[in-house]
Design a protein around this motif. Structure first.
Motif, PDB file in Angstrom:
ATOM      1  N   CYS A  56       0.190  -0.578  -3.949  1.00  0.00           N
ATOM      2  CA  CYS A  56       1.296  -0.211  -3.674  1.00  0.00           C
ATOM      3  C   CYS A  56       1.747  -1.409  -2.412  1.00  0.00           C
ATOM      4  O   CYS A  56       0.962  -1.090  -1.289  1.00  0.00           O
ATOM      5  N   ALA A 116       4.106  -1.598  -0.358  1.00  0.00           N
ATOM      6  CA  ALA A 116       4.814  -0.787   1.205  1.00  0.00           C
ATOM      7  C   ALA A 116       3.748  -0.214   1.628  1.00  0.00           C
ATOM      8  O   ALA A 116       3.505  -0.283   2.984  1.00  0.00           O
ATOM      9  N   CYS A 117       3.148   0.738   0.964  1.00  0.00           N
ATOM     10  CA  CYS A 117       2.366   2.231   1.614  1.00  0.00           C
ATOM     11  C   CYS A 117       0.936   1.869   1.480  1.00  0.00           C
ATOM     12  O   CYS A 117      -0.338   2.342   1.693  1.00  0.00           O
ATOM     13  N   HIS A 133       0.486   5.461  -5.698  1.00  0.00           N
ATOM     14  CA  HIS A 133       1.505   6.389  -6.611  1.00  0.00           C
ATOM     15  C   HIS A 133       2.544   6.095  -7.956  1.00  0.00           C
ATOM     16  O   HIS A 133       2.708   6.733  -9.044  1.00  0.00           O
TER      17      HIS A 133
END
Ligand SMILES: [Zn+2]
Length: 144
Positions: A84, A86-87, A91
């Motif tokens: 991901c 963003a992080c 997930h």
């Protein structure tokens, strides 16, 4: 004289031919589909994975980088996978992604077939930042 004959190796060409004919043809190592290693919910190992635990299996897929960025690890999925943005987590990844520990990993985004030991121990994929995924250890590329 009789004892000498009893110890002699008797080779029968006809018997050899029959044995060779009846020997089963050795099939190439079968590829285990990635999704088949996970249960219906996609959170744990399937019955197939449990039956293969600790054994060397062959899986094919697309190579992605792992969330932890650890050297010698890769993610193997049926589709293009990347952490991901963003992080950095996994997930959003689909079911069927394996954390693969390979001494000589192929490049990312390549299609690869790898053979390694299926490790179902809890935390097997932790080093890759993929704790919730199944892991393949000591894997090597068997086909491009
Ligand atoms: Zn995220």
């Amino acid at each position: 004289m009789g004892a000498q004959l009893a110890g002699r190796h008797v080779a029968c060409p006809a018997a050899g031919v029959v044995l060779a004919f009846r020997r089963p043809v050795r099939a190439p190592a079968s590829v285990t589909p990635l999704r088949a290693l996970y249960d219906a919910a996609g959170r744990g190992p399937s019955w197939l994975a449990r039956s293969l635990a600790g054994r060397r299996i062959t899986c094919s897929g697309l190579v992605g980088s792992v969330p932890s960025g650890a050297a010698g690890w890769l993610a193997l999925g049926e589709d293009v996978i990347a952490p991901c943005p963003a992080c950095g987590g996994d997930h959003d990844w689909p079911v069927g992604v394996l954390a693969v520990q390979a001494p000589c990993p192929p490049g990312t985004f390549a299609v690869a077939t790898l053979r390694g030991v299926l490790d179902l121990c809890p935390g097997a994929g932790d080093a890759a930042g993929m704790g919730g995924r199944l892991a393949l250890r000591d894997a090597a590329v068997v086909a491009p």
